[in-house]
Scaffold this active site. Structure first.
Site, PDB file in Angstrom:
ATOM      1  N   GLY A 123       0.817  -1.215   0.000  1.00 33.64           N
ATOM      2  CA  GLY A 123       0.000   0.000   0.000  1.00 33.64           C
ATOM      3  C   GLY A 123       0.843   1.255   0.000  1.00 33.64           C
ATOM      4  N   GLY A 169       3.939   0.771 -14.233  1.00 37.08           N
ATOM      5  CA  GLY A 169       2.865   1.738 -14.463  1.00 37.08           C
ATOM      6  C   GLY A 169       1.941   1.879 -13.259  1.00 37.08           C
ATOM      7  CG  ASP A 195       3.688   5.918 -13.998  1.00 33.96           C
ATOM      8  OD1 ASP A 195       4.520   6.433 -13.235  1.00 33.96           O
ATOM      9  OD2 ASP A 195       3.991   5.170 -14.935  1.00 33.96           O
TER      10      ASP A 195
HETATM   11  P1  ADP Z   1       6.164   2.167  -8.484  1.00 35.55           P
HETATM   12  O1  ADP Z   1       5.367   1.568  -9.623  1.00 35.55           O
HETATM   13  O2  ADP Z   1       6.296   3.656  -8.563  1.00 35.55           O
HETATM   14  O3  ADP Z   1       7.461   1.435  -8.239  1.00 35.55           O
HETATM   15  P2  ADP Z   1       4.787   0.606  -6.427  1.00 35.55           P
HETATM   16  O4  ADP Z   1       5.348  -0.642  -6.999  1.00 35.55           O
HETATM   17  O5  ADP Z   1       4.933   0.833  -4.973  1.00 35.55           O
HETATM   18  O6  ADP Z   1       5.295   1.931  -7.166  1.00 35.55           O
HETATM   19  O7  ADP Z   1       3.229   0.583  -6.798  1.00 35.55           O
HETATM   20  C1  ADP Z   1       2.437   1.736  -6.684  1.00 35.55           C
HETATM   21  C2  ADP Z   1       1.134   1.415  -6.044  1.00 35.55           C
HETATM   22  O8  ADP Z   1       0.409   0.472  -6.836  1.00 35.55           O
HETATM   23  C3  ADP Z   1       1.224   0.797  -4.641  1.00 35.55           C
HETATM   24  O9  ADP Z   1       1.393   1.796  -3.666  1.00 35.55           O
HETATM   25  C4  ADP Z   1      -0.125   0.094  -4.574  1.00 35.55           C
HETATM   26  O10 ADP Z   1      -1.151   1.008  -4.317  1.00 35.55           O
HETATM   27  C5  ADP Z   1      -0.301  -0.428  -6.000  1.00 35.55           C
HETATM   28  N1  ADP Z   1       0.282  -1.771  -6.141  1.00 35.55           N
HETATM   29  C6  ADP Z   1       1.469  -2.097  -6.677  1.00 35.55           C
HETATM   30  N2  ADP Z   1       1.687  -3.431  -6.617  1.00 35.55           N
HETATM   31  C7  ADP Z   1       0.597  -3.963  -6.021  1.00 35.55           C
HETATM   32  C8  ADP Z   1       0.188  -5.279  -5.666  1.00 35.55           C
HETATM   33  N3  ADP Z   1       0.975  -6.345  -5.889  1.00 35.55           N
HETATM   34  N4  ADP Z   1      -1.014  -5.438  -5.074  1.00 35.55           N
HETATM   35  C9  ADP Z   1      -1.824  -4.385  -4.841  1.00 35.55           C
HETATM   36  N5  ADP Z   1      -1.499  -3.111  -5.139  1.00 35.55           N
HETATM   37  C10 ADP Z   1      -0.310  -2.891  -5.730  1.00 35.55           C
HETATM   38  O1  KDG Z   2       6.459   4.047 -14.512  1.00 35.38           O
HETATM   39  C1  KDG Z   2       6.408   3.390 -15.763  1.00 35.38           C
HETATM   40  C2  KDG Z   2       7.533   3.906 -16.596  1.00 35.38           C
HETATM   41  O2  KDG Z   2       8.746   3.484 -16.016  1.00 35.38           O
HETATM   42  C3  KDG Z   2       7.482   3.398 -18.006  1.00 35.38           C
HETATM   43  O3  KDG Z   2       6.326   3.811 -18.664  1.00 35.38           O
HETATM   44  C4  KDG Z   2       8.697   3.754 -18.820  1.00 35.38           C
HETATM   45  O4  KDG Z   2       8.798   6.107 -18.487  1.00 35.38           O
HETATM   46  C5  KDG Z   2       9.352   5.045 -18.456  1.00 35.38           C
HETATM   47  C6  KDG Z   2      10.750   4.980 -18.033  1.00 35.38           C
HETATM   48  O5  KDG Z   2      11.487   5.869 -18.422  1.00 35.38           O
HETATM   49  O6  KDG Z   2      11.120   4.065 -17.285  1.00 35.38           O
END
Ligand code: ADP
Ligand code: KDG
Length: 308
Positions: free
Chosen positions: A223, A247, A250
């Site tokens: 989370g 993604g 984002d």
């Molecule tokens: P980023 O994509 O920027 O690395 P995260 O991997 O922490 O960030 O994912 C962003 C958000 O997406 C998390 O804070 C959560 O809300 C949701 N999320 C990502 N992975 C999961 C998962 N396995 N189960 C549920 N929610 C997820």
């Molecule tokens: O958060 C997703 C991005 O990492 C992906 O769309 C590609 O923008 C990108 C990057 O430069 O990694």
């Protein structure tokens, strides 16, 4: 006028239809990505007026991106076409879930953006300007572009949000930290992942002490946590089966910004953001399954399952 303006590099994403090593031959799907583009699409689907700023080239992939942005209802008036090509990235997910991206973007049209890349009057009246830490990593001119754009937003009283999105294949931690030092005074909202926090600060505590009024830490399947002023909050993720987490961050940021625009409380903003992240983490693609407003609101009311 868009409520949110965001700027960055659009990429074509080549996404394998199944897990495994690409060297043995896999079918790839041609999709569209780029952190700020993903955020723009997610906001547009939520019904938020959003403008996307970039430079696109003259090749077929640039046409693909423009078509997609228009189809999603993202405002493209500030997109400039220049000689050049659009960057591509390839991703690989191994059978046990280890992921990796490969970039083909050096010298792309967007990596040549610099100060003045768009008319800053476009920011007039926006409620947020959003940037990611990917843009300053692309080139010296993009680094200068990012600081110029932050200053232009600030000068117009537009709130600034940054998703740190540290990409260690693009630049070193030292360079990223030096850029962040310069950007920090402009920030109203900082979003970052646990990976970013660990990669750039070594330990989480340092993140909460950064001089930014609002900080949100994304914790994947756990989370998110936040500090809003002096208040600390935690919000659990929605339990979903992770298919392709690229993604998700984002979409999360888009949900958090939309929550601000809709006047939600910090708790409600985090809940909405976690829901958007869950939709995208549970599906293939960078933003393909980002939900529409009515879909995510129904999900938050617990109205899932089948309708027959
Ligand atoms: P980023 O994509 O920027 O690395 P995260 O991997 O922490 O960030 O994912 C962003 C958000 O997406 C998390 O804070 C959560 O809300 C949701 N999320 C990502 N992975 C999961 C998962 N396995 N189960 C549920 N929610 C997820
Ligand atoms: O958060 C997703 C991005 O990492 C992906 O769309 C590609 O923008 C990108 C990057 O430069 O990694």
């Amino acid at each position: 006028m868009p409520e949110v303006v965001t700027a960055g590099e659009a990429l074509v994403a080549l996404v394998p239809l199944e897990r495994g090593r690409l060297r043995v031959g896999k079918l790839l799907e041609v999709q569209v990505g780029g952190a700020e583009l993903n955020l723009a699409v997610a906001l547009a689907r939520l019904g938020v007026g959003v403008g996307y700023v970039t430079w696109l080239g003259t090749d077929e992939l640039s046409e693909l991106i423009l078509e997609r942005l228009r189809a999603e209802g993202v405002d493209t008036r500030a997109v400039r076409r220049v000689e050049g090509f659009t960057g591509v990235y390839l991703r690989r997910i191994l059978p046990l879930g280890q992921g990796r991206v490969f970039y083909y973007r050096q010298g792309s049209a967007a990596s040549r953006m610099g100060p003045g890349a768009f008319d800053p009057a476009y920011l007039e009246g926006a409620r947020f300007f959003h940037l990611s830490g990917i843009t300053p990593a692309l080139s010296e001119s993009c680094r200068a572009f990012s600081l110029w754009a932050l200053a232009e937003a600030k000068a117009r009283g537009v709130r600034v949000s940054l998703d740190l999105n540290h990409r260690r294949h693009l630049w070193e931690g030292r360079a990223a930290r030096a850029w962040l030092e310069e950007a920090l005074p402009s920030l109203d909202l900082l979003l970052l992942s646990e990976e970013d926090a660990e990669g750039l600060f070594g330990e989480e505590g340092a993140v909460w002490n950064l001089p930014v009024p609002e900080i949100v830490l994304k914790r994947g399947a756990k989370g998110a946590s936040a500090r809003v002023g002096e208040r600390r909050l935690e919000a659990p993720a929605f339990p979903v089966e992770a298919v392709d987490p690229v993604g998700a961050g984002d979409a999360f940021s888009a949900g958090y910004l939309a929550g601000h625009l809709w006047g939600l409380s910090p708790e409600e903003r985090l809940r909405l953001a976690n829901a958007l992240g869950a939709f995208v983490a549970a599906s293939r693609g960078d933003h393909e399954e980002a939900p529409r407003k009515e879909e995510v609101l129904a999900f938050l009311r617990g109205e899932g399952g089948w309708h027959r």
